[in-house]
Enzyme design. Sequence first.
Site, PDB file in Angstrom:
ATOM      1  N   LEU A  29       0.684  -1.275  -0.016  1.00  0.00           N
ATOM      2  CA  LEU A  29      -0.121   0.135  -0.047  1.00  0.00           C
ATOM      3  C   LEU A  29       0.681   1.077   0.176  1.00  0.00           C
ATOM      4  CD1 LEU A  29      -2.758  -1.137   2.417  1.00  0.00           C
ATOM      5  CD2 LEU A  29      -2.951  -1.016   0.028  1.00  0.00           C
ATOM      6  N   LYS A  42      -4.271   9.437   9.368  1.00  0.00           N
ATOM      7  CA  LYS A  42      -5.562   8.756   9.533  1.00  0.00           C
ATOM      8  C   LYS A  42      -6.643   9.925   9.364  1.00  0.00           C
ATOM      9  CE  LYS A  42      -6.404   5.018  10.370  1.00  0.00           C
ATOM     10  NZ  LYS A  42      -6.477   3.896   9.741  1.00  0.00           N
ATOM     11  N   TYR A  65       0.837  10.149  12.816  1.00  0.00           N
ATOM     12  CA  TYR A  65      -0.190   9.025  12.639  1.00  0.00           C
ATOM     13  C   TYR A  65      -1.655   9.456  12.646  1.00  0.00           C
ATOM     14  CZ  TYR A  65      -3.222   4.961  13.859  1.00  0.00           C
ATOM     15  OH  TYR A  65      -4.051   4.093  13.849  1.00  0.00           O
TER      16      TYR A  65
HETATM   17  N1  NAP Z   1      -4.075  -0.853  16.959  1.00  0.00           N
HETATM   18  C1  NAP Z   1      -4.698   0.188  17.601  1.00  0.00           C
HETATM   19  O1  NAP Z   1      -4.450   0.434  18.883  1.00  0.00           O
HETATM   20  C2  NAP Z   1      -5.780   1.015  16.892  1.00  0.00           C
HETATM   21  C3  NAP Z   1      -6.423   2.051  17.521  1.00  0.00           C
HETATM   22  C4  NAP Z   1      -7.299   2.865  16.954  1.00  0.00           C
HETATM   23  C5  NAP Z   1      -7.402   2.591  15.529  1.00  0.00           C
HETATM   24  N2  NAP Z   1      -6.823   1.622  14.715  1.00  0.00           N
HETATM   25  C6  NAP Z   1      -7.215   1.320  13.377  1.00  0.00           C
HETATM   26  O2  NAP Z   1      -7.745   0.267  13.341  1.00  0.00           O
HETATM   27  C7  NAP Z   1      -7.457  -0.606  12.080  1.00  0.00           C
HETATM   28  C8  NAP Z   1      -6.901  -1.716  12.367  1.00  0.00           C
HETATM   29  O3  NAP Z   1      -5.854  -1.792  13.121  1.00  0.00           O
HETATM   30  P1  NAP Z   1      -4.989  -3.013  13.604  1.00  0.00           P
HETATM   31  O4  NAP Z   1      -4.539  -2.921  14.821  1.00  0.00           O
HETATM   32  O5  NAP Z   1      -5.727  -4.278  13.218  1.00  0.00           O
HETATM   33  O6  NAP Z   1      -3.560  -2.882  12.903  1.00  0.00           O
HETATM   34  P2  NAP Z   1      -2.353  -3.947  12.567  1.00  0.00           P
HETATM   35  O7  NAP Z   1      -2.441  -5.040  13.363  1.00  0.00           O
HETATM   36  O8  NAP Z   1      -1.189  -3.155  12.579  1.00  0.00           O
HETATM   37  O9  NAP Z   1      -2.495  -4.307  10.997  1.00  0.00           O
HETATM   38  C9  NAP Z   1      -2.467  -3.567   9.925  1.00  0.00           C
HETATM   39  C10 NAP Z   1      -2.418  -4.422   8.704  1.00  0.00           C
HETATM   40  O10 NAP Z   1      -2.171  -3.539   7.353  1.00  0.00           O
HETATM   41  C11 NAP Z   1      -0.899  -4.003   6.658  1.00  0.00           C
HETATM   42  N3  NAP Z   1      -0.096  -3.215   6.153  1.00  0.00           N
HETATM   43  C12 NAP Z   1       0.645  -2.029   6.643  1.00  0.00           C
HETATM   44  N4  NAP Z   1       1.622  -1.525   5.918  1.00  0.00           N
HETATM   45  C13 NAP Z   1       1.175  -2.150   4.814  1.00  0.00           C
HETATM   46  C14 NAP Z   1       1.478  -1.935   3.440  1.00  0.00           C
HETATM   47  N5  NAP Z   1       2.475  -0.972   3.175  1.00  0.00           N
HETATM   48  N6  NAP Z   1       1.099  -2.587   2.456  1.00  0.00           N
HETATM   49  C15 NAP Z   1       0.211  -3.585   2.692  1.00  0.00           C
HETATM   50  N7  NAP Z   1      -0.409  -3.718   4.060  1.00  0.00           N
HETATM   51  C16 NAP Z   1       0.130  -2.878   4.918  1.00  0.00           C
HETATM   52  C17 NAP Z   1      -0.170  -4.768   8.012  1.00  0.00           C
HETATM   53  O11 NAP Z   1       0.608  -5.616   7.426  1.00  0.00           O
HETATM   54  P3  NAP Z   1       2.062  -6.022   8.080  1.00  0.00           P
HETATM   55  O12 NAP Z   1       1.868  -6.480   9.289  1.00  0.00           O
HETATM   56  O13 NAP Z   1       3.066  -6.632   6.901  1.00  0.00           O
HETATM   57  O14 NAP Z   1       3.004  -4.589   8.311  1.00  0.00           O
HETATM   58  C18 NAP Z   1      -1.255  -5.246   8.526  1.00  0.00           C
HETATM   59  O15 NAP Z   1      -1.563  -6.350   8.430  1.00  0.00           O
HETATM   60  C19 NAP Z   1      -6.391   0.564  11.461  1.00  0.00           C
HETATM   61  O16 NAP Z   1      -7.224   1.481  10.497  1.00  0.00           O
HETATM   62  C20 NAP Z   1      -5.862   1.194  12.590  1.00  0.00           C
HETATM   63  O17 NAP Z   1      -5.579   2.560  12.324  1.00  0.00           O
HETATM   64  C21 NAP Z   1      -5.888   0.704  15.521  1.00  0.00           C
END
Ligand code: NAP
Length: 298
Positions: A37, A129, A125
């Site tokens: 991405l 977003k 970040y």
């Molecule tokens: N985690 C939190 O505390 C939190 C809080 C508030 C909101 N959110 C939002 O909730 C949603 C889900 O978060 P999550 O915690 O499930 O996130 P996560 O575990 O970090 O997963 C993000 C996914 O996106 C992929 N990704 C990142 N860079 C990429 C790239 N260049 N190309 C293709 N894929 C890529 C990652 O792959 P890789 O593992 O290979 O990098 C991973 O599979 C997101 O929109 C996040 O912003 C999360």
Amino acid sequence: MNRILLLGKNGQLGWELQRTLAPFGEMTAIDREEVDLSQPGQLREVVAGACPGVIVNASAYTDVDGAESRPQLAISINRDAPAILAEESRRFNIPLIHYSTDFVFDGSLGRAYTEADAPNPLNLYGKSKLEGEQAIQSVGGLHLIFRTSWVYSLRGNGFVSKVLRWAREKEALRVVDDQVGSPTWARMLAEMTSLVLMLAQARGPDWLAEHRGIYHLAGSGAASRLEWAQAILALDANPDEQRCKGILPAKTADFPAPAQRPAYSVLNCEKFERTFGLTIPHWRENLRLAMDTSLFGG
Ligand SMILES: NC(=O)c1ccc[n+]([C@@H]2O[C@H](COP(=O)([O-])OP(=O)(O)OC[C@H]3O[C@@H](n4cnc5c(N)ncnc54)[C@H](OP(=O)(O)O)[C@@H]3O)[C@@H](O)[C@H]2O)c1
């Protein structure tokens, strides 16, 4: 809506979505191996190839501190890629479900944030977003943006796993008590997404068009990082393995980090509950379910 394109399948949320979305039909679930991405131009081909009836974007650049030194990467993944997904979803007139963050807020309000409160991100970040949200909204297709916070799963190296590990490694644990948010189980988020999709499918595109927009969707209640960590250790299935004898309160300033974080970013989720007729469980109850290993014999 019987073909789904899911992005970010290996992430905390994406892994759960692969399971909860399965009953909707054929799924193309992808991650970094299929499309990088940071080169979002490739996305149009991916969407055309999957020919989806709905796009669910669980991918994101989530390294909050990393974004401070790699802003362009965060912008490509968190703004430019969602913008392209929004354009493709409008072109095919299909829904786009996307996730955003409590970090769009500066945390200075002192009460839970509603969707009507003005964002003011403190870090890159959060800024990337927020720009992703704005890009999707300005395209104007059928979109639902779920702003969530403090997402955890028992897989990988999130906060819950870290606290359990630290408690086994250290005699004294220090966790901040001046950051307050809404811990959110990735599975709950995935289940709520599926229920909303089911509702959208039953009620049709006009209903979805009427209800498009941003919704806060996070575990109900509020916790400081310290309270969350204490609850995690209290639910530890193997407390005998813990070396630490309790957790001491600390302050954010004790752990200097590249990105500034909001002090109080609790999300008010009443709009979500009212609109979709669903009740979001309390974060403590979800944590108990997430950490319940009794089926596996503890
Ligand atoms: N985690 C939190 O505390 C939190 C809080 C508030 C909101 N959110 C939002 O909730 C949603 C889900 O978060 P999550 O915690 O499930 O996130 P996560 O575990 O970090 O997963 C993000 C996914 O996106 C992929 N990704 C990142 N860079 C990429 C790239 N260049 N190309 C293709 N894929 C890529 C990652 O792959 P890789 O593992 O290979 O990098 C991973 O599979 C997101 O929109 C996040 O912003 C999360």
